[in-house]
Every structure is written in structure tokens, then in C-alpha cells.
Motif scaffolding. Structure first.
Motif, PDB file in Angstrom:
ATOM      1  N   ALA A  35       0.773  -1.147  -0.092  1.00  0.00           N
ATOM      2  CA  ALA A  35      -0.223  -0.230   0.197  1.00  0.00           C
ATOM      3  C   ALA A  35       0.866   1.392   0.080  1.00  0.00           C
ATOM      4  N   GLY A  36       1.672   1.227  -0.943  1.00  0.00           N
ATOM      5  CA  GLY A  36       2.746   2.530  -1.097  1.00  0.00           C
ATOM      6  C   GLY A  36       2.058   3.791  -1.649  1.00  0.00           C
ATOM      7  N   PRO A  37       2.557   4.877  -1.893  1.00  0.00           N
ATOM      8  CA  PRO A  37       1.809   5.964  -2.316  1.00  0.00           C
ATOM      9  C   PRO A  37       1.280   6.099  -3.898  1.00  0.00           C
ATOM     10  N   GLN A  38       1.948   5.267  -4.619  1.00  0.00           N
ATOM     11  CA  GLN A  38       1.509   4.923  -5.972  1.00  0.00           C
ATOM     12  C   GLN A  38      -0.063   4.165  -5.999  1.00  0.00           C
ATOM     13  N   VAL A  39      -0.162   3.180  -5.315  1.00  0.00           N
ATOM     14  CA  VAL A  39      -1.218   2.401  -5.253  1.00  0.00           C
ATOM     15  C   VAL A  39      -2.413   2.962  -4.294  1.00  0.00           C
ATOM     16  N   SER A  40      -1.903   3.656  -3.327  1.00  0.00           N
ATOM     17  CA  SER A  40      -2.925   4.564  -2.544  1.00  0.00           C
ATOM     18  C   SER A  40      -3.451   5.732  -3.333  1.00  0.00           C
ATOM     19  N   ALA A  41      -2.659   6.337  -4.045  1.00  0.00           N
ATOM     20  CA  ALA A  41      -3.053   7.532  -4.930  1.00  0.00           C
ATOM     21  C   ALA A  41      -4.066   7.036  -6.087  1.00  0.00           C
ATOM     22  N   PHE A  42      -3.666   5.671  -6.711  1.00  0.00           N
ATOM     23  CA  PHE A  42      -4.536   5.197  -7.744  1.00  0.00           C
ATOM     24  C   PHE A  42      -6.048   4.915  -6.932  1.00  0.00           C
ATOM     25  N   GLU A  43      -5.941   4.308  -5.956  1.00  0.00           N
ATOM     26  CA  GLU A  43      -7.415   3.934  -5.086  1.00  0.00           C
ATOM     27  C   GLU A  43      -7.934   5.276  -4.954  1.00  0.00           C
ATOM     28  N   ALA A  44      -7.534   6.382  -4.419  1.00  0.00           N
ATOM     29  CA  ALA A  44      -8.272   7.392  -4.147  1.00  0.00           C
ATOM     30  C   ALA A  44      -8.714   8.157  -5.456  1.00  0.00           C
ATOM     31  N   GLU A  45      -7.823   8.343  -6.572  1.00  0.00           N
ATOM     32  CA  GLU A  45      -8.221   8.846  -7.929  1.00  0.00           C
ATOM     33  C   GLU A  45      -9.356   7.822  -8.424  1.00  0.00           C
ATOM     34  N   ALA A  46      -9.118   6.612  -8.328  1.00  0.00           N
ATOM     35  CA  ALA A  46     -10.356   6.129  -8.910  1.00  0.00           C
ATOM     36  C   ALA A  46     -11.561   6.167  -8.262  1.00  0.00           C
ATOM     37  N   LEU A  47     -11.741   6.354  -7.026  1.00  0.00           N
ATOM     38  CA  LEU A  47     -12.886   6.406  -6.177  1.00  0.00           C
ATOM     39  C   LEU A  47     -13.496   7.667  -6.512  1.00  0.00           C
ATOM     40  N   GLU A  48     -12.627   8.913  -6.853  1.00  0.00           N
ATOM     41  CA  GLU A  48     -13.194  10.130  -7.142  1.00  0.00           C
ATOM     42  C   GLU A  48     -13.589  10.063  -8.597  1.00  0.00           C
ATOM     43  N   GLN A  49     -12.819   9.490  -9.661  1.00  0.00           N
ATOM     44  CA  GLN A  49     -13.200   9.574 -10.734  1.00  0.00           C
ATOM     45  C   GLN A  49     -14.302   8.473 -11.363  1.00  0.00           C
ATOM     46  N   ARG A 250      -2.353   4.254 -12.494  1.00  0.00           N
ATOM     47  CA  ARG A 250      -2.856   5.657 -12.684  1.00  0.00           C
ATOM     48  C   ARG A 250      -2.990   6.393 -13.812  1.00  0.00           C
ATOM     49  N   ALA A 251      -1.839   5.888 -14.685  1.00  0.00           N
ATOM     50  CA  ALA A 251      -1.877   6.213 -16.092  1.00  0.00           C
ATOM     51  C   ALA A 251      -2.997   5.986 -16.820  1.00  0.00           C
ATOM     52  N   LYS A 252      -3.395   4.641 -16.786  1.00  0.00           N
ATOM     53  CA  LYS A 252      -4.522   4.352 -17.534  1.00  0.00           C
ATOM     54  C   LYS A 252      -5.832   4.767 -17.080  1.00  0.00           C
ATOM     55  N   LEU A 253      -5.989   5.133 -15.660  1.00  0.00           N
ATOM     56  CA  LEU A 253      -7.102   5.758 -15.313  1.00  0.00           C
ATOM     57  C   LEU A 253      -7.218   7.376 -16.124  1.00  0.00           C
ATOM     58  N   ALA A 254      -6.328   7.881 -16.375  1.00  0.00           N
ATOM     59  CA  ALA A 254      -6.210   9.130 -17.045  1.00  0.00           C
ATOM     60  C   ALA A 254      -6.703   8.772 -18.564  1.00  0.00           C
ATOM     61  N   GLN A 255      -6.675   7.687 -19.176  1.00  0.00           N
ATOM     62  CA  GLN A 255      -6.915   7.388 -20.554  1.00  0.00           C
ATOM     63  C   GLN A 255      -8.249   6.857 -20.572  1.00  0.00           C
ATOM     64  N   ILE A 256      -8.799   6.252 -19.651  1.00  0.00           N
ATOM     65  CA  ILE A 256     -10.100   5.413 -19.896  1.00  0.00           C
ATOM     66  C   ILE A 256     -11.044   6.215 -20.450  1.00  0.00           C
ATOM     67  N   ASP A 257     -11.355   7.302 -20.370  1.00  0.00           N
ATOM     68  CA  ASP A 257     -12.313   7.990 -21.023  1.00  0.00           C
ATOM     69  C   ASP A 257     -12.294   8.014 -22.509  1.00  0.00           C
ATOM     70  N   ALA A 258     -11.087   8.287 -22.910  1.00  0.00           N
ATOM     71  CA  ALA A 258     -10.831   8.382 -24.364  1.00  0.00           C
ATOM     72  C   ALA A 258     -10.967   6.660 -24.752  1.00  0.00           C
ATOM     73  N   VAL A 259     -10.493   5.893 -24.121  1.00  0.00           N
ATOM     74  CA  VAL A 259     -10.612   4.326 -24.339  1.00  0.00           C
ATOM     75  C   VAL A 259     -12.164   3.899 -24.629  1.00  0.00           C
ATOM     76  N   GLY A 260     -13.151   4.321 -23.444  1.00  0.00           N
ATOM     77  CA  GLY A 260     -14.475   4.250 -23.574  1.00  0.00           C
ATOM     78  C   GLY A 260     -15.002   4.635 -25.000  1.00  0.00           C
ATOM     79  N   LYS A 261     -14.813   6.037 -25.142  1.00  0.00           N
ATOM     80  CA  LYS A 261     -15.351   6.683 -26.516  1.00  0.00           C
ATOM     81  C   LYS A 261     -14.689   6.066 -27.677  1.00  0.00           C
ATOM     82  N   HIS A 262     -13.828   5.473 -27.742  1.00  0.00           N
ATOM     83  CA  HIS A 262     -13.154   4.915 -29.124  1.00  0.00           C
ATOM     84  C   HIS A 262     -13.808   3.363 -29.058  1.00  0.00           C
ATOM     85  N   ARG A 263     -14.012   2.713 -27.853  1.00  0.00           N
ATOM     86  CA  ARG A 263     -14.604   1.457 -28.189  1.00  0.00           C
ATOM     87  C   ARG A 263     -16.186   1.524 -28.334  1.00  0.00           C
TER      88      ARG A 263
END
Length: 834
Positions: A35-49, A250-263
């Protein structure tokens, strides 16, 4: 220049080569997991987004671990297989494995024909039938759709069951409200971040719940169950996501809206280009389709592998997720319960998966659609299409009608193919009539036992074939499955259909090319002798139309069946099984088929130490015992819990007298040795898994008998046999098979009494594979092959002189017996022509 290849799946995770700064941060932090800073940040960002900051989520090393944790938490305890986890049969194996690891037995139900997720009516029916034995419901958001979660919140409230949503492909999908799929719901929803998913990293998963306390419990379980520092307070395992994968997430979370639109754009293009096909109906404002999923026309579904191969020739990747469904997997067939699933059966048989990923653009879709339509057109052979349309003319004539396109019927074509004689066999007319959609498999895939033929025997059908399309099967996936079992104690029958189906269809295609007719979904109702010789064969086609064709010869390859009436009439220890066992009597067929052991376990659920009597000395008897011994979860079997009751000595096969004696077995004489092969008990001896069980029970070569099994020879102790049956909780009749046969009528229309109509386990054929009447005389122009036909090798075909009984086996059918039948069919035609 060849057009670019479009693979079925093209992983597009974030590029690590572009993440130098983030990776250096991980290195400099010195924390790579826990549960380092990168994983914790991803969990928080995913929860919000994705989940509007409601509830909590926990990243795990992979989605299967997430399912295991969520299932165990929702079930409340380890039920050790005593409770069910209900899920659709049409899902990925990870769901069922996770349930088993959590201590639950998977219960497979049918699918909805529209969106292919769990059928609401099937769920309610199972809940009514099994009641509180269902501890957990595990729906699957099929291929990235957004299923109705309100239904499962209501189900949990009404029935008090736990709920875990398998949403492997749905991370980033938006439901009808425009919210992240799962947002706000109290149960756990488990997502995958595998490289092949829309939300692609390298590996990983995310567990979300609107109930933060549930995620806290799952987080503890995923950290070795540590509820206090370094102190396990609950069940646990290690499910932590490493920091480097947190960077990728975290990087994929930033791309997911574009991925969803393309699919979504690709999905819309497919629906336009392939208008008229049956598609999976996806729900939600933005489902995240993992690939384009459609159903092939039913009349072409058995040619799916050919269609996939033709697409591959055009550079298009395709597949068939999930075929077979979980109820057909050997492991789950033996350890899970599968309800009737006709919709899942249909979807699994017809599903075709086409590419849909970030490596494509919408201009690729028309090319894929064109390639698919071309493959369908090339696959639909005119003779097959005519047959399925009911266009075989009434009164049409043919040389030979083969009744049954399963392993027995196809064995004759295998024998002809090995000698390069298919064209010769077809030259005077050949019609193959099969009740099902496909050739080659019969019902073998429905059994949870291993074959009594080696993998090498299966593979002899294609070895050194003079037909290139048969020889080319060496590189087919179905063949590779069989090859994995070389040297093993048989092949799981549930794994044989891909190989047998491909073999049958290729043999059928060669025969059709030579002029044969193949009638699918057609039943032979009866046959009547004609005054000038030959037979009038009555057919019922797929449209329920009845028509007649004339034939010079008939080959009956309809398999065999077990008869409860015969089992009840069987006499053991001076009395009938009907009297000794009563309502406790069942047929071994019901046990060794898929789901049979689970049904047996359910029937014995209230018995703490069940006693089971297996009556019979056949291969089916030994297979039944072997299946009961290796059931998972294990049956509560104590010492002597299974009593095997037989009336003839049970003997193992040996390749030579020397091998037998070297192993410490000498209970044989010259009459038990095949004069052609030198094999000991070539026909009477048990082989493979059944042989190993017999060797153990006889303590041959220092082997230790299984204490759970006792063998009782009725000729030695009728009292012990009677007591074993009367005291058993279940009595399983494993008394062999009766031939299915075919109703034959003479010139006047009177039914011909056949030897196969007699009581017990009669023969269908004589030593020339000719069907015999009740007096033992051959019925001219009618032959038989396959299970329960009753042929016994002799003379140049070998076999020990002491053998009494029926000889069955794939090797015999595809070699000596099949070749003999081909010879007889051709000789009869020559005589008739002369």
C-alpha cells in the motif's frame, strides 16, 4: 502489399518507457509494495473519478484474488463445500475457482438470451429450490456490460444471501445513470486490470463497494488477515498490488474516457456493418465491450473453427469466449452443480468474438465484416444447406445409410480414411444421418470420467493420413489437448469434443466432396425391407417432415443406454435389485455424467457417513467408483463406505505374460492370453484408470488397497452381497449398456424381433458385425457398430479364448472392426451389382 493483421486482442497498457519520472519516484521511495503512495493514490483517484467518491476501493494483485477475498467475506465463513455460490454457467473459470477457494460449491445457472448475463428467472428458480444452501450470488457483467444491480440489492435483502459482482471487463464503464458501474451499491464489485482488458495495465484488479467497512475487511484479508500489527485475526492471503503496477493503473485511469469513447465508436460501426446478426445486447450509458460478440447462425455454428481459420487467413483474429461454458469443464463437471442451461448451451455453441481494441479504427470494421461474410459463405456447403432445409427428395436412393454420426458412425469413415478408401465407400452412395448439429462427438463430452482409450488411440485417427486435411489436424488446438494426455490414464471425456468434432467434420467434408449426403438434426425412425432387396428408411427432418429414402445397406451406430427396468430385474444373491434396493437404486449413468456426483452428494447431504453399493463388474462400475473416490469436495467416505459387488473375477490388462509376472500377477493361464498380440486379458482386462484401481484393490505389486472400497464377489459370499445392498444409502447399478438399435420391419410391415430386444445386456450384431434377429440369424444388409453392439474379436483379430462378454473400444472401431465393415459394405455392393 498484404493488409495489416488485426488480432482479436491487442493489449494497450500505458507505456512504461514514458513513465521515467514516476518509476524513479518508486525507486527513491524505497516502497515497492504494501500500500505504497502510488497504489494509495490510484485508489483515491479511482474512487473520485469512477465512483463519485462514495464508498471505498482496494487495489489487488489480480481480479481472481479480488473475487476470492470478496467471496470469502460475503459468505461469512468457510462452508467447506456445504453451501453454493450461484453464478451463470457462461462466465470465466476464475469466478468458479474463486468460489471454491472461498469454501463454496459453484452452482451454474442459465443465461439471459439478450445480454448473456445470469437469467433472472433461473436465479429465482434456483433460490426457491436450494433455499439457504445458496450462501452467495456471483453475477457476471458479461464482456463489459452494465447489469441491473438494483436486482441484486433486492435479492440480497429478500433472501439474505451475499452478493459479489464479477465485473472483470467493466472498469471504467458507465451505467444508465452515467455513474461508474457499481457506484453506491453495498456489495463488492470486482474489476480486472489485466493487459487484455479495456482498463489495461499488466496485471491487477480493483475491488469496490459502497460500504467502506466491507472494503476495510477485504483489505485486511488481502494482507494476510492482519487485523492488528503482524497478528492474523481472520482468514487471509497476500493480494497486494505492487507499486509499479500502481503507476500503470494511474496512467490508465487518465486514458479510460478516451478508451471508452473509441470502443463505443467501433461498436456502433460493427452494428452497422453486420446488421442482421444476433449481437450481445450491452447496457449502460457507456459499456466497455471487451470485444465484439455475436452469435453465428445455428446451421453454421458447428463450423465455427473453420470460420475462425478462414478469418485468420485474411489476417483477422477471432475466438469463441466462453466456449465451452463452465458446466462442460472437466474440473467443474466433477466438483460443481450445473442446472439445465439451454440458453448457455446455445450461446457457447454459437458465440463468435471479433476484434475491438485501441489498435483498430472504424475503417477496419467493414474489412472484418466482409471477411466474416466471406467465411460464412465459403463454409456453407450446398449439400449441407439443402439437407438442413429439408430438400432431400422423398424416395431418393443411396447405397448406405449410416444411422448416427457420433464416434461409432465416424469410426467407419476413420477406417476408410486410413486406407484412403472414402471415395470408394461413397461411390455407390452414402448418407449419414445425425440427430445433432455436429459430427464426431456424440454424447462423450457430457461425461465427467476419463476415457478407457489412451490419448494415443485417439490420435491414430489422424496419424499418417493420406488425406491432407486430416493430417493437418496435428496442429489443431483440439489435438494439442489430447496430446497432453499421452502416457496418462486416459483422456477426460469432457475434453474430447473439440478433437472429435473437428475430425468428424473434416471426414464429413471429404465424404461430401466425393458425393455423400449428410443430414443433420434428422432422425431415422424405422426401416422396412423392400421386395427387390434393400431397405426403405423413414426419416424425420428438422422441420418435422417425414420422408423415405431407399438404401441398399444400413449401418446402425446409435450407441447404447442403461435400462432401469433391466437393473431392477437383475438378480443378486437370489433376489432382484428392485426388492433389495427399492427406491435407493439409481443408474451409474446418472453419476458419471456431468453434475452427477454433485447431485449424489446433495441426495446424501443428511447422511454423515454414507454407504454406497456399486453393483456390476463393467468398466462403468469401476469408472463410477473412481469418480466417487476423487470427488471434490471429497465425499465423507469412511472405511468400506463403497462396496463393489460383482459376480466375475476382476482382472487387469497386461501387455505380456512376462510383464504380468514381473508385477506379481499370475492369476491367468494360456486361455487368458491373446494368441495374436500376446496380451494378457486383452478383452476382459481393465485398462487405464480402472486398471489402476483394480491393481490397488488386489494389492498387486505391493500396492496399498484404498480403505474406502471393499470388493464383494457374489459367487463367494451371497450373504455379504445382500447385506451390502440392503444397508446401503444409495445403490448404483453399473450393469453395462443395452444397444439403442433401430426398429426394423419386414416386407409385410411386421416388426422384426432382434436379438437386441432380449432382456439383460443382449448383442446387436454377430461376429461379422451383422445385426441379428431373435433367432441369431443375420438380417441381410444391416450392420451395427459402437457401444453395446456386442462384437467380439476372434481369429485374425485376436482376443483371449476365455473371454465372455462384449468388446468395445475406440481402437477396435477405428481399425479392425471399422475396416471389416467397410470391406463388407463394398463386398455386398459388388455381389449386388453382379
Amino acid at each position: 502489399m498484404a493488409p495489416k493483421a488485426i488480432p482479436l486482442i491487442s493489449p494497450h497498457p500505458p507505456r512504461l518507457s514514458m513513465m521515467g519520472d514516476a518509476l524513479r519516484e518508486v525507486e527513491e521511495s524505497g516502497q515497492f509494495s504494501n500500500a505504497g503512495p502510488q497504489v494509495s493514490a490510484f485508489e483515491a483517484e479511482a474512487l473520485e473519478q469512477l465512483f463519485q467518491d462514495e464508498g471505498e476501493c482496494h487495489a489487488v494483485a489480480n481480479a481472481t484474488l479480488g473475487l476470492m477475498l470478496a467471496a470469502r467475506e460475503a459468505a461469512g465463513r468457510d462452508w467447506r463445500g456445504e453451501r453454493y455460490a450461484m453464478m451463470p454457467a457462461f462466465t470465466f473459470a476464475a469466478t468458479a475457482h474463486a468460489a471454491q477457494w472461498a469454501g463454496l460449491t459453484p452452482l451454474f445457472i442459465d443465461s439471459d438470451p439478450a445480454d448473456w448475463s445470469a437469467c433472472e428467472q433461473a436465479e429465482e428458480a434456483a433460490l426457491a429450490r436450494y433455499g439457504d444452501r445458496i450462501a452467495l450470488v456471483m453475477p457476471y457483467a458479461t464482456f463489459g456490460t452494465c447489469i441491473d444491480l438494483d436486482r441484486y440489492r433486492d435479492m440480497a435483502d429478500r433472501h439474505g444471501v451475499g452478493v459479489v459482482i464479477d465485473a472483470a471487463a467493466s472498469l471504467g464503464a458507465l451505467d444508465e445513470r452515467g455513474r461508474g458501474f457499481g457506484a453506491g451499491y453495498p456489495f463488492a464489485t470486482v474489476f480486472s486490470m489485466h493487459a487484455t482488458k479495456s482498463f489495461a495495465t499488466a496485471e491487477g484488479g480493483l475491488v469496490y463497494s459502497g460500504d467502506a467497512r466491507r472494503i476495510a475487511a477485504i483489505r485486511e484479508m488481502g494482507n494476510f488477515g492482519f487485523g492488528a500489527p503482524r497478528l492474523a485475526t481472520r482468514s487471509g492471503l497476500n493480494a497486494k498490488l505492487p507499486e509499479i503496477l500502481g503507476v500503470m493503473a494511474r496512467a490508465k485511469l487518465a486514458q479510460i474516457d478516451a478508451v471508452g469513447k473509441h470502443r463505443s465508436q467501433l461498436l456502433a460501426a460493427y452494428h452497422t456493418a453486420l446488421r442482421g446478426f444476433e449481437f450481445q445486447q450491452l447496457s449502460g450509458e457507456r459499456p466497455l465491450a471487451q470485444f465484439l460478440s455475436l452469435l453465428l447462425p445455428r446451421d453454421l455454428s458447428e463450423r465455427r473453427e473453420d470460420i475462425i481459420a478462414l478469418l485468420a487467413e485474411n489476417g483477422i483474429g477471432a475466438g469463441s469466449y466462453f466456449s465451452p461454458h463452465l458446466g462442460k469443464h472437466p474440473h467443474f463437471a466433477a466438483t460443481a452443480q450445473c442446472e439445465a442451461v439451454p440458453v448457455a448451451d446455445d450461446i457457447a455453441q454459437r458465440v463468435l468474438s471479433l476484434p475491438l481494441h485501441e489498435g483498430m479504427n472504424t475503417a477496419d470494421v467493414p474489412r472484418i465484416a466482409s471477411a466474416l461474410l466471406d467465411a460464412l459463405a465459403r463454409t456453407a456447403a450446398p449439400s449441407r444447406v439443402m439437407a438442413q432445409a429439408g430438400m432431400v427428395p422423398d424416395g431418393a436412393g443411396t447405397g448406405t445409410v449410416i444411422v448416427g454420426g457420433g464416434p461409432g458412425g465416424m469410426a467407419v469413415l476413420v477406417a476408410a480414411a486410413r486406407a484412403g478408401r472414402i471415395e470408394e465407400l461413397v461411390s455407390s452412395g452414402l448418407t449419414i444421418v445425425e440427430r445433432g448439429e455436429t459430427l464426431g462427438t456424440g454424447l462423450l463430452g457430457e461425461y465427467a470420467i476419463t476415457s478407457d482409450s489412451t490419448a494415443e488411440t485417439f490420435l491414430t485417427a489422424i496419424a499418417q493420413s493420406p488425406y491432407p486435411e486430416i493430417a493437418a489436424m496435428a496442429d489443431m488446438p483440439g489435438t494439442r489437448i489430447i496430446e497432453r494426455y499421452k502416457g496418462a490414464l486416459g483422456v477426460p471425456l469432457a475434453l474430447t469434443p473439440p478433437f472429435l468434432r473437428e475430425l468428424g467434420e473434416r471426414l464429413g467434408a471429404i465424404a461430401e466432396r466425393a458425393g455423400a449426403t449428410i443430414l443433420r438434426r434428422t432422425e431415422v425412425r424405422s426401416a422396412r425391407q423392400l421386395r427387390g432387396g434393400g431397405w426403405s428408411v423413414t426419416l424425420r427432418d428438422p422441420n418435422d417432415m417425414v420422408r423415405d429414402v431407399t438404401a441398399e445397406q444400413i449401418l446402425i451406430a446409435t450407441g447404447g443406454h442403461q435400462s432401469m427396468a433391466s437393473a431392477r430385474a437383475e438378480r443378486v444373491a437370489g433376489d432382484t435389485l428392485a426388492h433389495l434396493a427399492g427406491e435407493r437404486l439409481i443408474l451409474s449413468e446418472s453419476v458419471i455424467r456431468t453434475g452427477g456426483v454433485v447431485a449424489l452428494r446433495d441426495s446424501l447431504a443428511s447422511v454423515p457417513a454414507p454407504r454406497i453399493a456399486v453393483v456390476g463388474g463393467s468398466t462403468s462400475a469401476l469408472s463410477t467408483v473412481a469418480l466417487l473416490l476423487k470427488a471434490q469436495p471429497a465425499l465423507p467416505l469412511g472405511a468400506g463406505a463403497i462396496r463393489l459387488i460383482h459376480r466375475r473375477p476382476l482382472r487387469p490388462f497386461y501387455p505380456s505374460a512376462q510383464a504380468a509376472r514381473a508385477d506379481g500377477f499370475d492369476d491367468f493361464d494360456d486361455a487368458d492370453i491373446c494368441p495374436v498380440s500376446g496380451f494378457v486379458y486383452r478383452l476382459a482386462g481393465f485398462r487405464l484408470e480402472a486398471r489402476e484401481l483394480i491393481l490397488r484393490m488386489l494389492a498387486i505389486g505391493g500396492r496399498e488397497p484404498d480403505p474406502r472400497v471393499a470388493m464383494i464377489d457374489t459367487t463367494q459370499s451371497e450373504i455379504a452381497a445382500r447385506e451390502a445392498i440392503e444397508s446401503a444409502d444409495i445403490v448404483i447399478a453399473a450393469l453395462g449398456y443395452r444397444p439403442n438399435g433401430l426398429a426394423l420391419h419386414d416386407i409385410e410391415g411386421e416388426r422384426i424381433a432382434l436379438a437386441a430386444d432380449a432382456v439383460g445386456r443382449p448383442r446387436l450384431v454377430n461376429q461379422a458385425c451383422e445385426v441379428i434377429d431373435a433367432g441369431g440369424d443375420a438380417v441381410r444388409g444391416v450392420y451395427g457398430i459402437g457401444l453395446a453392439a456386442g462384437f467380439v474379436p476372434e481369429g485374425r483379430l485376436g482376443g483371449e479364448p476365455s473371454f465372455q462378454g462384449k468388446a468395445n473400444g475406440l481402437w477396435l472401431w477405428q481399425n479392425d472392426v471399422g475396416a471389416m465393415i467397410v470391406d463388407r459394405l463394398l463386398e455386398d455392393r459388388t455381389r449386388a451389382a453382379a
